[in-house]
Design a protein around this motif. Structure first.
Motif, PDB file in Angstrom:
ATOM      1  N   GLU A  10       0.826  -1.211   0.000  1.00 43.84           N
ATOM      2  CA  GLU A  10       0.000   0.000   0.000  1.00 43.84           C
ATOM      3  C   GLU A  10       0.856   1.254   0.000  1.00 43.84           C
ATOM      4  O   GLU A  10       0.430   2.297  -0.471  1.00 43.84           O
ATOM      5  N   LEU A  11       2.058   1.163   0.557  1.00 43.49           N
ATOM      6  CA  LEU A  11       2.985   2.287   0.561  1.00 43.49           C
ATOM      7  C   LEU A  11       4.175   1.938  -0.310  1.00 43.49           C
ATOM      8  O   LEU A  11       4.859   0.940  -0.070  1.00 43.49           O
ATOM      9  N   LEU A  12       4.416   2.756  -1.316  1.00 47.43           N
ATOM     10  CA  LEU A  12       5.493   2.496  -2.262  1.00 47.43           C
ATOM     11  C   LEU A  12       6.694   3.386  -1.973  1.00 47.43           C
ATOM     12  O   LEU A  12       6.545   4.552  -1.599  1.00 47.43           O
ATOM     13  N   SER A  13       7.874   2.834  -2.195  1.00 47.76           N
ATOM     14  CA  SER A  13       9.093   3.632  -2.097  1.00 47.76           C
ATOM     15  C   SER A  13       9.185   4.525  -3.337  1.00 47.76           C
ATOM     16  O   SER A  13       8.401   4.379  -4.288  1.00 47.76           O
ATOM     17  N   ALA A  14      10.141   5.426  -3.350  1.00 50.44           N
ATOM     18  CA  ALA A  14      10.337   6.285  -4.522  1.00 50.44           C
ATOM     19  C   ALA A  14      10.682   5.449  -5.752  1.00 50.44           C
ATOM     20  O   ALA A  14      10.205   5.729  -6.851  1.00 50.44           O
ATOM     21  N   THR A  15      11.477   4.416  -5.563  1.00 47.52           N
ATOM     22  CA  THR A  15      11.845   3.545  -6.686  1.00 47.52           C
ATOM     23  C   THR A  15      10.621   2.805  -7.215  1.00 47.52           C
ATOM     24  O   THR A  15      10.402   2.745  -8.426  1.00 47.52           O
ATOM     25  N   GLN A  16       9.818   2.253  -6.309  1.00 40.59           N
ATOM     26  CA  GLN A  16       8.601   1.563  -6.737  1.00 40.59           C
ATOM     27  C   GLN A  16       7.634   2.533  -7.411  1.00 40.59           C
ATOM     28  O   GLN A  16       6.987   2.183  -8.401  1.00 40.59           O
ATOM     29  N   THR A  17       7.549   3.746  -6.895  1.00 39.15           N
ATOM     30  CA  THR A  17       6.676   4.757  -7.485  1.00 39.15           C
ATOM     31  C   THR A  17       7.150   5.132  -8.882  1.00 39.15           C
ATOM     32  O   THR A  17       6.342   5.288  -9.796  1.00 39.15           O
ATOM     33  N   GLU A  19       8.713   3.227 -10.946  1.00 40.02           N
ATOM     34  CA  GLU A  19       8.352   2.113 -11.825  1.00 40.02           C
ATOM     35  C   GLU A  19       6.850   2.105 -12.086  1.00 40.02           C
ATOM     36  O   GLU A  19       6.412   1.870 -13.215  1.00 40.02           O
ATOM     37  N   PHE A  20       6.058   2.397 -11.058  1.00 35.89           N
ATOM     38  CA  PHE A  20       4.604   2.424 -11.171  1.00 35.89           C
ATOM     39  C   PHE A  20       4.143   3.505 -12.160  1.00 35.89           C
ATOM     40  O   PHE A  20       3.246   3.280 -12.967  1.00 35.89           O
ATOM     41  N   LEU A  21       4.782   4.682 -12.090  1.00 32.67           N
ATOM     42  CA  LEU A  21       4.408   5.793 -12.960  1.00 32.67           C
ATOM     43  C   LEU A  21       5.222   5.866 -14.247  1.00 32.67           C
ATOM     44  O   LEU A  21       4.961   6.713 -15.103  1.00 32.67           O
ATOM     45  N   ASN A  22       6.229   5.009 -14.349  1.00 33.92           N
ATOM     46  CA  ASN A  22       7.096   4.969 -15.527  1.00 33.92           C
ATOM     47  C   ASN A  22       7.813   6.311 -15.738  1.00 33.92           C
ATOM     48  O   ASN A  22       7.856   6.856 -16.839  1.00 33.92           O
ATOM     49  N   ILE A  23       8.339   6.839 -14.631  1.00 32.96           N
ATOM     50  CA  ILE A  23       9.146   8.060 -14.672  1.00 32.96           C
ATOM     51  C   ILE A  23      10.403   7.811 -13.845  1.00 32.96           C
ATOM     52  O   ILE A  23      10.492   6.824 -13.120  1.00 32.96           O
ATOM     53  N   GLY A  24      11.363   8.702 -13.939  1.00 29.36           N
ATOM     54  CA  GLY A  24      12.601   8.555 -13.185  1.00 29.36           C
ATOM     55  C   GLY A  24      12.404   8.817 -11.701  1.00 29.36           C
ATOM     56  O   GLY A  24      11.496   9.545 -11.289  1.00 29.36           O
ATOM     57  N   ILE A  40       3.733  10.572   2.102  1.00 29.31           N
ATOM     58  CA  ILE A  40       3.797  10.721   3.549  1.00 29.31           C
ATOM     59  C   ILE A  40       5.241  10.489   3.972  1.00 29.31           C
ATOM     60  O   ILE A  40       6.022   9.864   3.239  1.00 29.31           O
ATOM     61  N   ARG A  41       5.578  11.002   5.122  1.00 28.51           N
ATOM     62  CA  ARG A  41       6.909  10.758   5.682  1.00 28.51           C
ATOM     63  C   ARG A  41       6.787   9.737   6.799  1.00 28.51           C
ATOM     64  O   ARG A  41       5.892   9.811   7.633  1.00 28.51           O
ATOM     65  N   LEU A  42       7.691   8.804   6.792  1.00 22.85           N
ATOM     66  CA  LEU A  42       7.808   7.832   7.869  1.00 22.85           C
ATOM     67  C   LEU A  42       9.277   7.861   8.278  1.00 22.85           C
ATOM     68  O   LEU A  42      10.136   7.324   7.564  1.00 22.85           O
ATOM     69  N   GLY A  43       9.550   8.573   9.353  1.00 20.49           N
ATOM     70  CA  GLY A  43      10.942   8.833   9.701  1.00 20.49           C
ATOM     71  C   GLY A  43      11.522   9.757   8.650  1.00 20.49           C
ATOM     72  O   GLY A  43      10.944  10.799   8.351  1.00 20.49           O
ATOM     73  N   ASN A  44      12.624   9.367   8.063  1.00 18.81           N
ATOM     74  CA  ASN A  44      13.203  10.186   6.997  1.00 18.81           C
ATOM     75  C   ASN A  44      12.861   9.659   5.603  1.00 18.81           C
ATOM     76  O   ASN A  44      13.370  10.155   4.611  1.00 18.81           O
ATOM     77  N   ARG A  45      11.992   8.664   5.543  1.00 19.76           N
ATOM     78  CA  ARG A  45      11.588   8.079   4.256  1.00 19.76           C
ATOM     79  C   ARG A  45      10.350   8.764   3.701  1.00 19.76           C
ATOM     80  O   ARG A  45       9.445   9.127   4.445  1.00 19.76           O
ATOM     81  N   MET A  46      10.327   8.926   2.399  1.00 21.37           N
ATOM     82  CA  MET A  46       9.130   9.386   1.704  1.00 21.37           C
ATOM     83  C   MET A  46       8.449   8.155   1.138  1.00 21.37           C
ATOM     84  O   MET A  46       9.072   7.379   0.409  1.00 21.37           O
ATOM     85  N   LEU A  47       7.179   7.968   1.497  1.00 18.43           N
ATOM     86  CA  LEU A  47       6.426   6.827   1.004  1.00 18.43           C
ATOM     87  C   LEU A  47       5.195   7.350   0.271  1.00 18.43           C
ATOM     88  O   LEU A  47       4.606   8.355   0.651  1.00 18.43           O
ATOM     89  N   PHE A  48       4.814   6.645  -0.767  1.00 17.87           N
ATOM     90  CA  PHE A  48       3.756   7.085  -1.656  1.00 17.87           C
ATOM     91  C   PHE A  48       2.601   6.089  -1.593  1.00 17.87           C
ATOM     92  O   PHE A  48       2.740   4.950  -2.049  1.00 17.87           O
ATOM     93  N   PRO A  49       1.464   6.505  -1.004  1.00 21.51           N
ATOM     94  CA  PRO A  49       0.314   5.603  -0.901  1.00 21.51           C
ATOM     95  C   PRO A  49      -0.222   5.247  -2.296  1.00 21.51           C
ATOM     96  O   PRO A  49      -0.496   6.143  -3.105  1.00 21.51           O
ATOM     97  N   ARG A  50      -0.326   3.967  -2.559  1.00 17.80           N
ATOM     98  CA  ARG A  50      -0.759   3.494  -3.877  1.00 17.80           C
ATOM     99  C   ARG A  50      -2.134   4.039  -4.242  1.00 17.80           C
ATOM    100  O   ARG A  50      -2.353   4.500  -5.357  1.00 17.80           O
ATOM    101  N   THR A  51      -3.070   4.041  -3.302  1.00 16.97           N
ATOM    102  CA  THR A  51      -4.422   4.521  -3.606  1.00 16.97           C
ATOM    103  C   THR A  51      -4.417   6.023  -3.906  1.00 16.97           C
ATOM    104  O   THR A  51      -5.162   6.478  -4.772  1.00 16.97           O
TER     105      THR A  51
END
Length: 65
Positions: A10-17, A19-24, A40-51
């Motif tokens: 449900e939460l994607l990393s920048a790399t997964q995002t 790939e999901f959006l087909n952008i760098g 959203i931020r979780l600690g120092n990580r940026m996570l991207f909610p899939r929905t």
């Protein structure tokens, strides 16, 4: 023997995002920092909610229709 379907996070990393959006990956960070891409931020990580990403895509499609 049945194979188990892959788990979609449900939460994607920048790399997964990227790939999901087909952008760098750098473009993902640019869009997030500019407030265009939801994250959203979780600690120092940026996570991207899939929905939220799917809703973001839908709004982009509606704007071009």
């Amino acid at each position: 023997m049945q194979s188990t379907p892959p788990i979609t996070p449900e939460l994607l990393s920048a790399t997964q995002t990227s790939e999901f959006l087909n952008i760098g990956r750098n473009r993902v960070y640019e869009l997030a920092h500019s407030g265009i891409l939801p994250f959203i931020r979780l600690g120092n990580r940026m996570l991207f909610p899939r929905t939220a990403l799917l809703r973001w895509i839908d709004t982009r499609l509606e704007a071009t229709a």
